[in-house]
Design an enzyme around this catalytic site. Structure first.
Site, PDB file in Angstrom:
ATOM      1  CD  GLU A 208      38.799  50.190  99.254  1.00  0.00           C
ATOM      2  OE1 GLU A 208      39.503  50.864 100.036  1.00  0.00           O
ATOM      3  OE2 GLU A 208      38.974  50.167  98.035  1.00  0.00           O
TER       4      GLU A 208
ATOM      5  CD  GLU B 161      35.314  49.933  97.214  1.00  0.00           C
ATOM      6  OE1 GLU B 161      34.370  49.288  96.725  1.00  0.00           O
ATOM      7  OE2 GLU B 161      35.349  50.292  98.393  1.00  0.00           O
TER       8      GLU B 161
ATOM      9  CB  CYS C  12      37.101  53.694 106.638  1.00  0.00           C
ATOM     10  SG  CYS C  12      36.353  54.329 105.150  1.00  0.00           S
TER      11      CYS C  12
ATOM     12  CG  ASN D 116      31.044  52.483 107.964  1.00  0.00           C
ATOM     13  OD1 ASN D 116      30.848  51.587 107.154  1.00  0.00           O
ATOM     14  ND2 ASN D 116      32.056  53.307 107.863  1.00  0.00           N
TER      15      ASN D 116
HETATM   16  P1  NDP Z   1      33.600  43.678 109.804  1.00  0.00           P
HETATM   17  O1  NDP Z   1      34.910  43.339 109.221  1.00  0.00           O
HETATM   18  O2  NDP Z   1      33.264  43.118 111.112  1.00  0.00           O
HETATM   19  O3  NDP Z   1      32.426  43.248 108.851  1.00  0.00           O
HETATM   20  C1  NDP Z   1      32.391  43.622 107.496  1.00  0.00           C
HETATM   21  C2  NDP Z   1      31.541  42.623 106.754  1.00  0.00           C
HETATM   22  O4  NDP Z   1      32.221  41.371 106.723  1.00  0.00           O
HETATM   23  C3  NDP Z   1      30.190  42.362 107.401  1.00  0.00           C
HETATM   24  O5  NDP Z   1      29.219  42.164 106.402  1.00  0.00           O
HETATM   25  C4  NDP Z   1      30.465  41.081 108.167  1.00  0.00           C
HETATM   26  O6  NDP Z   1      29.315  40.342 108.501  1.00  0.00           O
HETATM   27  C5  NDP Z   1      31.346  40.353 107.181  1.00  0.00           C
HETATM   28  N1  NDP Z   1      32.102  39.258 107.751  1.00  0.00           N
HETATM   29  C6  NDP Z   1      32.489  39.072 109.039  1.00  0.00           C
HETATM   30  N2  NDP Z   1      33.162  37.894 109.159  1.00  0.00           N
HETATM   31  C7  NDP Z   1      33.200  37.337 107.932  1.00  0.00           C
HETATM   32  C8  NDP Z   1      33.751  36.130 107.410  1.00  0.00           C
HETATM   33  N3  NDP Z   1      34.374  35.228 108.192  1.00  0.00           N
HETATM   34  N4  NDP Z   1      33.620  35.864 106.094  1.00  0.00           N
HETATM   35  C9  NDP Z   1      32.972  36.740 105.295  1.00  0.00           C
HETATM   36  N5  NDP Z   1      32.413  37.894 105.723  1.00  0.00           N
HETATM   37  C10 NDP Z   1      32.541  38.201 107.031  1.00  0.00           C
HETATM   38  O7  NDP Z   1      33.538  45.258 109.767  1.00  0.00           O
HETATM   39  P2  NDP Z   1      32.324  46.174 110.226  1.00  0.00           P
HETATM   40  O8  NDP Z   1      31.066  45.810 109.564  1.00  0.00           O
HETATM   41  O9  NDP Z   1      32.408  46.143 111.709  1.00  0.00           O
HETATM   42  O10 NDP Z   1      32.700  47.595 109.606  1.00  0.00           O
HETATM   43  C11 NDP Z   1      33.548  48.469 110.234  1.00  0.00           C
HETATM   44  C12 NDP Z   1      34.933  48.359 109.656  1.00  0.00           C
HETATM   45  O11 NDP Z   1      34.934  48.609 108.259  1.00  0.00           O
HETATM   46  C13 NDP Z   1      35.853  49.384 110.252  1.00  0.00           C
HETATM   47  O12 NDP Z   1      37.066  48.803 110.585  1.00  0.00           O
HETATM   48  C14 NDP Z   1      36.053  50.406 109.137  1.00  0.00           C
HETATM   49  O13 NDP Z   1      37.228  51.118 109.182  1.00  0.00           O
HETATM   50  C15 NDP Z   1      35.924  49.579 107.913  1.00  0.00           C
HETATM   51  N6  NDP Z   1      35.444  50.384 106.806  1.00  0.00           N
HETATM   52  C16 NDP Z   1      36.308  50.651 105.784  1.00  0.00           C
HETATM   53  C17 NDP Z   1      35.923  51.431 104.732  1.00  0.00           C
HETATM   54  C18 NDP Z   1      36.855  51.682 103.608  1.00  0.00           C
HETATM   55  O14 NDP Z   1      36.444  52.145 102.583  1.00  0.00           O
HETATM   56  N7  NDP Z   1      38.134  51.382 103.713  1.00  0.00           N
HETATM   57  C19 NDP Z   1      34.590  52.017 104.655  1.00  0.00           C
HETATM   58  C20 NDP Z   1      33.747  51.648 105.738  1.00  0.00           C
HETATM   59  C21 NDP Z   1      34.187  50.856 106.779  1.00  0.00           C
HETATM   60  P3  NDP Z   1      28.592  40.682 109.917  1.00  0.00           P
HETATM   61  O15 NDP Z   1      27.876  41.919 109.682  1.00  0.00           O
HETATM   62  O16 NDP Z   1      27.732  39.554 110.239  1.00  0.00           O
HETATM   63  O17 NDP Z   1      29.691  40.834 110.914  1.00  0.00           O
END
Ligand code: NDP
Length: 492
Positions: free
Chosen positions: A256, A468, A290, A158
């Site tokens: 996060e 962070e 988020c 995002n």
């Molecule tokens: P995901 O949890 O689906 O993915 C995050 C990352 O983790 C991606 O690079 C993903 O790869 C990777 N991933 C997925 N499965 C695994 C695994 N088994 N082992 C290691 N890595 C893995 O989240 P999104 O990308 O869908 O992002 C959206 C989410 O992030 C929302 O819930 C949002 O709230 C949160 N978010 C939180 C923030 C914060 O600061 N707290 C900021 C921004 C977002 P792949 O892309 O292939 O799925």
């Protein structure tokens, strides 16, 4: 970088080299969410490429000039990096628009912010100090802060450039090396930033970017015994799984995760200002943040007036082509995210909440192929409904009326997340009292959002742990060594 048939192709960046193909020979295609067409592709890297990157990062940590560099020189390199990012702002922003569907304005803001993050941590590189400890008169005891080692950074889709800077800047400032796994939907900006790092003089192996799927490349990074720490941003269910995998090697983990922020409007607030902030925080970035203020708690006495103001503020938000400078909100980042967002509209109808505006895709034929959805507001939403409790990650907000301070604190805290909370009041006592009572990592009063490189950011409960930004993040990227020298005079 090269393109064929208008599809941009980029390799993985490992040990200062571009690796065009992965061992399995596959590619991941990136779809432009504004038109649904493939615009870029990257190798589908897996365990082999992750291992090569981690080994390179480990060599760079122990055997390259990186480990012998004065902290001030490391800072100077990161400062140069920040300048080069600023110089190539438009190029990175354009990639972000095509990859993530961010508007050009939001993407430029993010790239500018990423440069600012690198600038801040460049300045911090030579200020990571230990302490002397008066443990015993005959002991000269002190602590020093050492890099943790090879860091693995796992990014979401995002805000790809910004999340890259939040992890890479402090990790390198502290003297670590790093392997970045960008999200499968948005790999291009991290690869561009890797190219710029090389230009900035960051030695090969210190920074590696390996695009791939989460369950293959991501998981291999988490499991790798030479990775000392994982910095993760993403969904809490992914974090829960990662924590289990990371347990085998007892590596450090900061995560996060998502949020479902209460945005509380007390009756004494500056209502027009609060309404503008509430609308922009609920709908900006197509709701894919988020820190989204998506649970709008409004005190009953000003409820009708405030919903009116919200509708007026939302009416000014233009949904459209992210490249159009007049656009405020672009598409959802993927078809899957669009379907998820629209499914919550159905859920809210089933839950008998009152639709105030939006709730569908826009009518314009020019937007038909993109993953667009209009800013959507439901009123009179119960705090126990799915719309009020679950993270939509789209522009669908809930207004929840409340009677008084006690009720709203209880309701606001009654959720599995705790990342950010917003509060609007003119009463100083209310502001500080509620600031203490709300369970979240950040409380923003009369301003929303309030993210800054110098302010610690992170969650409680299922929003994750670790911080962070600011000085606090350096605890995540350093380990404390305690040194004791017995200075007792043997001749006495
Ligand atoms: P995901 O949890 O689906 O993915 C995050 C990352 O983790 C991606 O690079 C993903 O790869 C990777 N991933 C997925 N499965 C695994 C695994 N088994 N082992 C290691 N890595 C893995 O989240 P999104 O990308 O869908 O992002 C959206 C989410 O992030 C929302 O819930 C949002 O709230 C949160 N978010 C939180 C923030 C914060 O600061 N707290 C900021 C921004 C977002 P792949 O892309 O292939 O799925």
């Amino acid at each position: 970088m090269h393109s064929s048939d208008d599809v941009l192709t980029r390799g993985a960046f490992i040990d200062g080299e571009w690796i065009a193909r992965s061992e399995n020979g596959g590619f991941i295609e990136s779809v432009n969410p504004a038109n649904g067409r493939v615009w870029a592709k990257v190798p589908d890297s897996g365990a082999a490429e992750i291992d090569a990157a981690v080994q390179a990062a480990d060599r760079a940590l122990h055997h390259s000039n990186w480990s012998r560099l004065a902290a001030s020189e490391r800072g100077a390199m990161l400062y140069r990096y920040s300048q080069l990012i600023t110089e190539r702002r438009d190029e990175i922003a354009a990639a972000e628009v095509s990859d993530a569907g961010l508007t050009l304005a939001d993407a430029r803001t993010d790239v500018g912010a990423a440069a600012a993050w690198f600038r801040y941590f460049a300045g911090l590189a030579d200020k990571i100090e230990g302490t002397t400890v008066p443990a015993k008169p005959d002991w000269h005891a002190y602590t020093m802060r050492e890099p943790v080692g090879v860091v693995g950074a796992i990014l979401p889709w995002n805000a790809p450039t910004l999340m890259y800077s939040w992890k890479v800047a402090p990790a390198l400032a502290a003297g670590n090396t790093i392997v970045v796994k960008p999200a499968e939907l948005t790999p291009i900006s991290a690869l561009l930033l890797a190219e710029i790092a090389l230009e900035a003089g960051i030695p090969p192996g210190v920074l590696n970017v390996v695009p791939g799927y989460g369950n293959t490349a991501g998981e291999a990074l988490v499991a790798h015994p030479k990775v000392a720490k994982i910095a993760f941003t993403g969904e809490h269910r992914t974090a829960q799984h990662i924590a289990k995998v990371a347990a085998d090697t007892l590596k450090r983990l900061s995560c996060e995760c998502g949020g479902k922020a209460p945005h509380i409007i007390m009756a004494d607030a500056n209502l027009p200002k609060a309404a503008n902030a509430a609308a922009s925080s609920a709908f900006r970035r197509a709701g894919q943040s988020c820190a989204l203020g998506s649970r709008i708690f409004v005190q009953e006495t000003v409820h009708a007036e405030f919903v009116d103001l919200l509708a007026q503020a939302a009416e000014k938000i233009r949904v459209g082509d992210p490249l159009d400078p007049d656009t405020d909100v672009g598409p959802q980042a993927s078809q899957a995210q669009l379907s998820k967002t629209l499914s919550y509209v159905d859920i809210a109808h089933e839950e008998k909440s009152d639709l105030v505006f939006g709730g569908r895709k826009p009518d314009e034929p020019a937007l038909a192929d993109g993953f667009y959805v209009l800013p959507t507001l439901f009123d009179n939403v119960g705090n126990d409904t799915r719309l009020a409790q679950e993270e939509v990650f789209g522009p669908v907000a809930a207004v929840i009326p409340f009677a008084g301070e006690k009720d709203v604190i209880e309701a606001a805290n009654n959720v599995i997340y705790g990342l950010t909370a917003g509060l609007w009041t003119r009463d100083l006592g209310t502001a500080h009292r509620m600031g203490r009572a709300l369970k979240a990592g950040s409380i923003w009063t009369n301003v929303y959002p309030a993210v800054h490189w110098s302010l610690p950011y992170g969650g409680v409960k299922l929003s994750g742990y670790g911080r962070e930004n600011g000085l606090a993040v350096m605890n995540e990227y350093t380990s404390t060594k305690t040194v004791v020298v017995n200075i007792e005079d043997d001749d006495e």
